[in-house]
Scaffold this motif. Structure first.
Motif, PDB file in Angstrom:
ATOM      1  N   VAL A   1       0.869  -1.173   0.000  1.00 41.02           N
ATOM      2  CA  VAL A   1       0.000   0.000   0.000  1.00 41.02           C
ATOM      3  C   VAL A   1       0.903   1.220   0.000  1.00 41.02           C
ATOM      4  O   VAL A   1       1.722   1.380   0.912  1.00 41.02           O
ATOM      5  CB  VAL A   1      -0.934   0.028   1.218  1.00 41.02           C
ATOM      6  N   ASP A   2       0.765   2.064  -1.022  1.00 43.80           N
ATOM      7  CA  ASP A   2       1.637   3.234  -1.169  1.00 43.80           C
ATOM      8  C   ASP A   2       3.108   2.832  -1.036  1.00 43.80           C
ATOM      9  O   ASP A   2       3.885   3.472  -0.328  1.00 43.80           O
ATOM     10  CB  ASP A   2       1.277   4.305  -0.140  1.00 43.80           C
ATOM     11  N   ARG A   3       3.475   1.727  -1.695  1.00 41.20           N
ATOM     12  CA  ARG A   3       4.839   1.180  -1.745  1.00 41.20           C
ATOM     13  C   ARG A   3       5.292   0.544  -0.433  1.00 41.20           C
ATOM     14  O   ARG A   3       6.405   0.033  -0.352  1.00 41.20           O
ATOM     15  CB  ARG A   3       5.842   2.253  -2.173  1.00 41.20           C
ATOM     16  N   GLN A   4       4.463   0.570   0.587  1.00 41.34           N
ATOM     17  CA  GLN A   4       4.818  -0.089   1.848  1.00 41.34           C
ATOM     18  C   GLN A   4       4.307  -1.525   1.806  1.00 41.34           C
ATOM     19  O   GLN A   4       3.104  -1.762   1.682  1.00 41.34           O
ATOM     20  CB  GLN A   4       4.198   0.636   3.040  1.00 41.34           C
ATOM     21  N   GLU A   5       5.222  -2.484   1.905  1.00 43.41           N
ATOM     22  CA  GLU A   5       4.818  -3.884   1.866  1.00 43.41           C
ATOM     23  C   GLU A   5       4.132  -4.256   3.173  1.00 43.41           C
ATOM     24  O   GLU A   5       4.678  -4.076   4.252  1.00 43.41           O
ATOM     25  CB  GLU A   5       6.029  -4.778   1.637  1.00 43.41           C
ATOM     26  N   ILE A   6       2.923  -4.780   3.066  1.00 42.54           N
ATOM     27  CA  ILE A   6       2.212  -5.210   4.268  1.00 42.54           C
ATOM     28  C   ILE A   6       2.116  -6.723   4.352  1.00 42.54           C
ATOM     29  O   ILE A   6       1.792  -7.271   5.402  1.00 42.54           O
ATOM     30  CB  ILE A   6       0.803  -4.589   4.350  1.00 42.54           C
ATOM     31  N   MET A   7       2.427  -7.422   3.241  1.00 46.01           N
ATOM     32  CA  MET A   7       2.416  -8.880   3.302  1.00 46.01           C
ATOM     33  C   MET A   7       3.280  -9.457   2.193  1.00 46.01           C
ATOM     34  O   MET A   7       3.238  -8.990   1.054  1.00 46.01           O
ATOM     35  CB  MET A   7       0.999  -9.430   3.169  1.00 46.01           C
ATOM     36  N   ARG A   8       4.073 -10.464   2.529  1.00 43.97           N
ATOM     37  CA  ARG A   8       4.841 -11.253   1.560  1.00 43.97           C
ATOM     38  C   ARG A   8       4.713 -12.714   1.974  1.00 43.97           C
ATOM     39  O   ARG A   8       4.891 -13.041   3.144  1.00 43.97           O
ATOM     40  CB  ARG A   8       6.298 -10.817   1.527  1.00 43.97           C
ATOM     41  N   LEU A   9       4.397 -13.575   1.019  1.00 45.76           N
ATOM     42  CA  LEU A   9       4.153 -14.974   1.344  1.00 45.76           C
ATOM     43  C   LEU A   9       4.825 -15.886   0.340  1.00 45.76           C
ATOM     44  O   LEU A   9       4.691 -15.715  -0.879  1.00 45.76           O
ATOM     45  CB  LEU A   9       2.646 -15.252   1.356  1.00 45.76           C
ATOM     46  N   ASP A  10       5.562 -16.877   0.853  1.00 46.85           N
ATOM     47  CA  ASP A  10       6.120 -17.947   0.041  1.00 46.85           C
ATOM     48  C   ASP A  10       4.974 -18.905  -0.307  1.00 46.85           C
ATOM     49  O   ASP A  10       4.351 -19.500   0.577  1.00 46.85           O
ATOM     50  CB  ASP A  10       7.204 -18.670   0.845  1.00 46.85           C
ATOM     51  N   LEU A  11       4.692 -19.064  -1.592  1.00 43.50           N
ATOM     52  CA  LEU A  11       3.521 -19.833  -2.012  1.00 43.50           C
ATOM     53  C   LEU A  11       3.692 -21.335  -1.875  1.00 43.50           C
ATOM     54  O   LEU A  11       2.761 -22.089  -2.157  1.00 43.50           O
ATOM     55  CB  LEU A  11       3.173 -19.471  -3.460  1.00 43.50           C
ATOM     56  N   SER A  12       4.846 -21.778  -1.413  1.00 36.35           N
ATOM     57  CA  SER A  12       4.996 -23.206  -1.132  1.00 36.35           C
ATOM     58  C   SER A  12       4.114 -23.638   0.039  1.00 36.35           C
ATOM     59  O   SER A  12       3.937 -24.836   0.268  1.00 36.35           O
ATOM     60  CB  SER A  12       6.460 -23.542  -0.832  1.00 36.35           C
ATOM     61  N   VAL A  13       3.549 -22.673   0.772  1.00 37.77           N
ATOM     62  CA  VAL A  13       2.631 -23.026   1.867  1.00 37.77           C
ATOM     63  C   VAL A  13       1.412 -23.777   1.353  1.00 37.77           C
ATOM     64  O   VAL A  13       0.725 -24.462   2.118  1.00 37.77           O
ATOM     65  CB  VAL A  13       2.167 -21.770   2.635  1.00 37.77           C
ATOM     66  N   ALA A  14       1.129 -23.661   0.041  1.00 38.97           N
ATOM     67  CA  ALA A  14      -0.023 -24.355  -0.539  1.00 38.97           C
ATOM     68  C   ALA A  14       0.379 -25.586  -1.337  1.00 38.97           C
ATOM     69  O   ALA A  14      -0.432 -26.133  -2.084  1.00 38.97           O
ATOM     70  CB  ALA A  14      -0.816 -23.395  -1.424  1.00 38.97           C
ATOM     71  N   ASP A  15       1.627 -26.049  -1.189  1.00 40.43           N
ATOM     72  CA  ASP A  15       2.080 -27.244  -1.900  1.00 40.43           C
ATOM     73  C   ASP A  15       1.339 -28.486  -1.406  1.00 40.43           C
ATOM     74  O   ASP A  15       0.908 -28.545  -0.241  1.00 40.43           O
ATOM     75  CB  ASP A  15       3.587 -27.435  -1.704  1.00 40.43           C
ATOM     76  N   PRO A  16       1.208 -29.503  -2.261  1.00 38.30           N
ATOM     77  CA  PRO A  16       0.482 -30.723  -1.871  1.00 38.30           C
ATOM     78  C   PRO A  16       1.046 -31.415  -0.643  1.00 38.30           C
ATOM     79  O   PRO A  16       0.299 -32.061   0.099  1.00 38.30           O
ATOM     80  CB  PRO A  16       0.621 -31.611  -3.116  1.00 38.30           C
ATOM     81  N   VAL A  17       2.351 -31.297  -0.395  1.00 40.45           N
ATOM     82  CA  VAL A  17       2.927 -31.958   0.764  1.00 40.45           C
ATOM     83  C   VAL A  17       2.334 -31.402   2.060  1.00 40.45           C
ATOM     84  O   VAL A  17       2.337 -32.070   3.095  1.00 40.45           O
ATOM     85  CB  VAL A  17       4.468 -31.794   0.758  1.00 40.45           C
ATOM     86  N   ARG A  18       1.787 -30.191   1.989  1.00 36.68           N
ATOM     87  CA  ARG A  18       1.163 -29.590   3.175  1.00 36.68           C
ATOM     88  C   ARG A  18      -0.352 -29.686   3.163  1.00 36.68           C
ATOM     89  O   ARG A  18      -0.980 -29.739   4.207  1.00 36.68           O
ATOM     90  CB  ARG A  18       1.567 -28.109   3.271  1.00 36.68           C
ATOM     91  N   THR A  19      -0.949 -29.643   1.955  1.00 40.23           N
ATOM     92  CA  THR A  19      -2.410 -29.549   1.871  1.00 40.23           C
ATOM     93  C   THR A  19      -3.074 -30.789   1.301  1.00 40.23           C
ATOM     94  O   THR A  19      -4.296 -30.932   1.431  1.00 40.23           O
ATOM     95  CB  THR A  19      -2.805 -28.360   0.995  1.00 40.23           C
ATOM     96  N   THR A  20      -2.315 -31.648   0.622  1.00 37.05           N
ATOM     97  CA  THR A  20      -2.775 -32.831  -0.124  1.00 37.05           C
ATOM     98  C   THR A  20      -3.458 -32.446  -1.435  1.00 37.05           C
ATOM     99  O   THR A  20      -3.899 -33.327  -2.175  1.00 37.05           O
ATOM    100  CB  THR A  20      -3.742 -33.734   0.690  1.00 37.05           C
ATOM    101  N   TRP A  21      -3.549 -31.146  -1.759  1.00 33.38           N
ATOM    102  CA  TRP A  21      -4.192 -30.695  -2.993  1.00 33.38           C
ATOM    103  C   TRP A  21      -3.177 -29.978  -3.876  1.00 33.38           C
ATOM    104  O   TRP A  21      -2.212 -29.408  -3.382  1.00 33.38           O
ATOM    105  CB  TRP A  21      -5.364 -29.754  -2.680  1.00 33.38           C
ATOM    106  N   PRO A  22      -3.375 -29.975  -5.200  1.00 31.20           N
ATOM    107  CA  PRO A  22      -2.460 -29.237  -6.081  1.00 31.20           C
ATOM    108  C   PRO A  22      -2.388 -27.757  -5.690  1.00 31.20           C
ATOM    109  O   PRO A  22      -3.401 -27.162  -5.320  1.00 31.20           O
ATOM    110  CB  PRO A  22      -3.084 -29.416  -7.476  1.00 31.20           C
ATOM    111  N   ASN A  23      -1.202 -27.202  -5.773  1.00 33.17           N
ATOM    112  CA  ASN A  23      -1.026 -25.788  -5.445  1.00 33.17           C
ATOM    113  C   ASN A  23      -1.629 -24.936  -6.569  1.00 33.17           C
ATOM    114  O   ASN A  23      -1.136 -24.949  -7.695  1.00 33.17           O
ATOM    115  CB  ASN A  23       0.464 -25.475  -5.297  1.00 33.17           C
ATOM    116  N   PRO A  24      -2.702 -24.178  -6.299  1.00 30.75           N
ATOM    117  CA  PRO A  24      -3.361 -23.422  -7.374  1.00 30.75           C
ATOM    118  C   PRO A  24      -2.559 -22.227  -7.865  1.00 30.75           C
ATOM    119  O   PRO A  24      -2.873 -21.654  -8.912  1.00 30.75           O
ATOM    120  CB  PRO A  24      -4.668 -22.967  -6.719  1.00 30.75           C
TER     121      PRO A  24
END
Length: 507
Positions: free
Chosen positions: A423-446
């Motif tokens: 927001v206005d160049r200030q980062e408020i969130m950054r997330l590594d998308l491997s959190v949704a990998d099948p090894v964690r969720t059992t579902w394909p990472n969308p």
């Protein structure tokens, strides 16, 4: 009968991403002499670069960031006025931040300056106020024989950064190769934009300018999250070069708590329905499955269970599904919000994956503004895949009434491995998308299969997050100046000197 693409916005589980930094400061002998010697004059340094490249083939992969005075000039004549180090290295904490920027496993070393005057943050431009910082990639050990001069910390990569938390005496030492300090800056190409002006908006039958139907589809009816508004196209207009979505306290029709079955022409596989069956689609149940998900056979997408007479509020929701869909890149919106109780402005994206329902299709919320705060989040399936057990990773910041009086800019940067929301160049969130990998969720990472996502732009009333609107003044407006979508085409070239001395920016 046609059926809505079903989109949820329920309560979900939060997964926090804590970051911590550690460090201490202690005096060590002077380093100015060795830094001056390493620079020399401009011509001498540039002439040594080919020789340095040969040394790099067998040298340790250590990026040294030389000290810099607070006026932006380097001690000695080398590179003076040509390059700029992004962060002065004044202590271990600052050194750790620089090392974290590599987002790799490795080791971070800091050497203090014995001539430090003890006031490195006073802006007096003393070059004695900076120390020496090095980053060495890979698995290395700490050489305690240099404990009198150096302190070091192991760095652990994760979530597009690194953590270098535990500092101890000694210097990083180990076999690896010289690495570049900068990867260059991304070059973005504008792919699509909507400025909601006379060039894109179109007049309706009454001459009122509306969002372009080639980009946007207006939703109709109660939609999700037990929100109180009845969505209708007429609450979204283009005015003075902006999209204005207005939430009103009004009734779309004369008050009637009942829902009415309208224009229902069932096919052989469609269920038998009546007004009583439609009753669950309005208050207090606000169901959005079964018959509540069926729409009439018209272009407007009006529900066959017409509950508009039960609504006390109206607003608008627009989506780009099937018209403008996006994958990796950068999305930017300039808008003005209002978070008084009951108002809930949003810009969010949902995966459009054939045969995959929410939350397994993924969701990225660029803007959720309600009850005095801004929230960004990513939603995906948990192990069960059920909507009730969806997992949400979120971050939020507070707003003020004064802040909400002007326009601000929201940015989503979406790569195969991470998302960043600002927001206005200030980062408020950054997330590594491997959190949704099948090894964690059992579902394909969308988020990792180049799937297409469509946008939803709406102003809700009440619901799970909006709060109680009963004491707020209406109407409430959500104003959008523009939305732009960019794709990354390449990166800027990095000057050869950057690989040797770790400069991160050319001025």
């Amino acid at each position: 009968m046609k059926r809505h693409h079903h989109i949820h916005r329920p309560h979900v589980k939060y997964h926090g991403l804590p970051l911590s930094w550690g460090g201490s400061k202690s005096a060590t002998p002077s380093i100015l002499a060795e830094v001056d010697a390493s620079f020399g004059d401009d011509q001498g340094v540039l002439e040594r670069l080919p020789e340095q490249e040969e040394v790099n083939k067998t040298a340790s992969k250590t990026t040294t960031v030389p000290p810099m005075r607070q006026d932006g000039k380097h001690p000695g004549q080398g590179f003076q006025g040509i390059y700029h180090v992004r962060f002065p290295v004044v202590n271990e904490w600052a050194c750790a931040l620089m090392c974290a920027g590599h987002a790799k496993d490795g080791c971070c070393s800091y050497k203090d300056n014995a001539q430090r005057v003890g006031d490195e943050n006073d802006g007096d431009n003393y070059e004695e106020d900076t120390g020496l910082c090095e980053f060495q990639e890979g698995h290395v050990s700490v050489d305690v024989s240099e404990a009198d001069e150096w302190s070091s910390a192991e760095c652990f990569a994760g979530y597009e950064t690194s953590k270098c938390p535990a500092w101890k005496r000694g210097k990083c030492s180990g076999p690896s190769k010289m690495g570049a300090a900068s990867m260059g800056l991304p070059i973005w190409e504008l792919v699509w934009e909507d400025h909601f002006d006379h060039l894109t908006c179109v007049p309706d039958s009454s001459g009122i300018m509306r969002p372009n139907p080639h980009y946007w589809t207006a939703e109709v009816g109660y939609k999700r999250g037990k929100e109180l508004q009845w969505y209708q196209p007429q609450n979204a207009v283009c005015k003075d070069g902006a999209l204005v979505i207005t939430a009103k306290r009004e009734r779309a029709k004369p008050a009637d708590p009942k829902c009415e079955l309208t224009n229902y022409n069932p096919g052989a596989s469609d269920p038998e329905l009546n007004d009583a069956a439609c009753s669950v689609c309005g208050p207090p149940d606000f169901k959005h499955l079964g018959c509540c998900d069926l729409v009439q056979n018209d272009a407007a997408g009006t529900p066959v269970c017409d509950c508009s007479a039960s609504a006390e509020y109206t607003s608008a929701s627009l989506m780009t599904r099937g018209k403008q869909e996006f994958s990796y890149g950068m999305l930017e919106m300039r808008a003005k919000i209002d978070t008084r109780p009951g108002a809930w402005s949003s810009l969010w994206s949902v995966g459009d994956i054939e045969g995959v329902a929410w939350p397994k299709n993924g969701e990225i919320d660029i803007l959720d503004a309600y009850q005095g705060m801004l929230k960004a989040s990513v939603v995906h399936a948990g192990e069960s895949g059920l909507p009730s057990e969806a997992v949400q990773h979120a971050a939020a910041i507070a707003t003020t009434p004064e802040w909400e009086q002007v326009f601000h800019t929201w940015t989503l940067e979406y790569e195969r491995d991470f998302v960043s929301m600002r927001v206005d160049r200030q980062e408020i969130m950054r997330l590594d998308l491997s959190v949704a990998d099948p090894v964690r969720t059992t579902w394909p990472n969308p988020f990792k299969a180049d799937n297409k996502f469509f946008l939803i732009l709406n102003l809700a009333v009440g619901g799970h997050s909006g709060g109680d609107p009963s004491e707020s003044d209406f109407p409430v407006k959500f104003e959008v100046d523009y939305i732009k979508y960019f794709q990354k085409k390449s990166r800027t070239e990095r000057h050869p000197a950057l690989a040797v001395y770790g400069f991160s920016e050319i001025v």
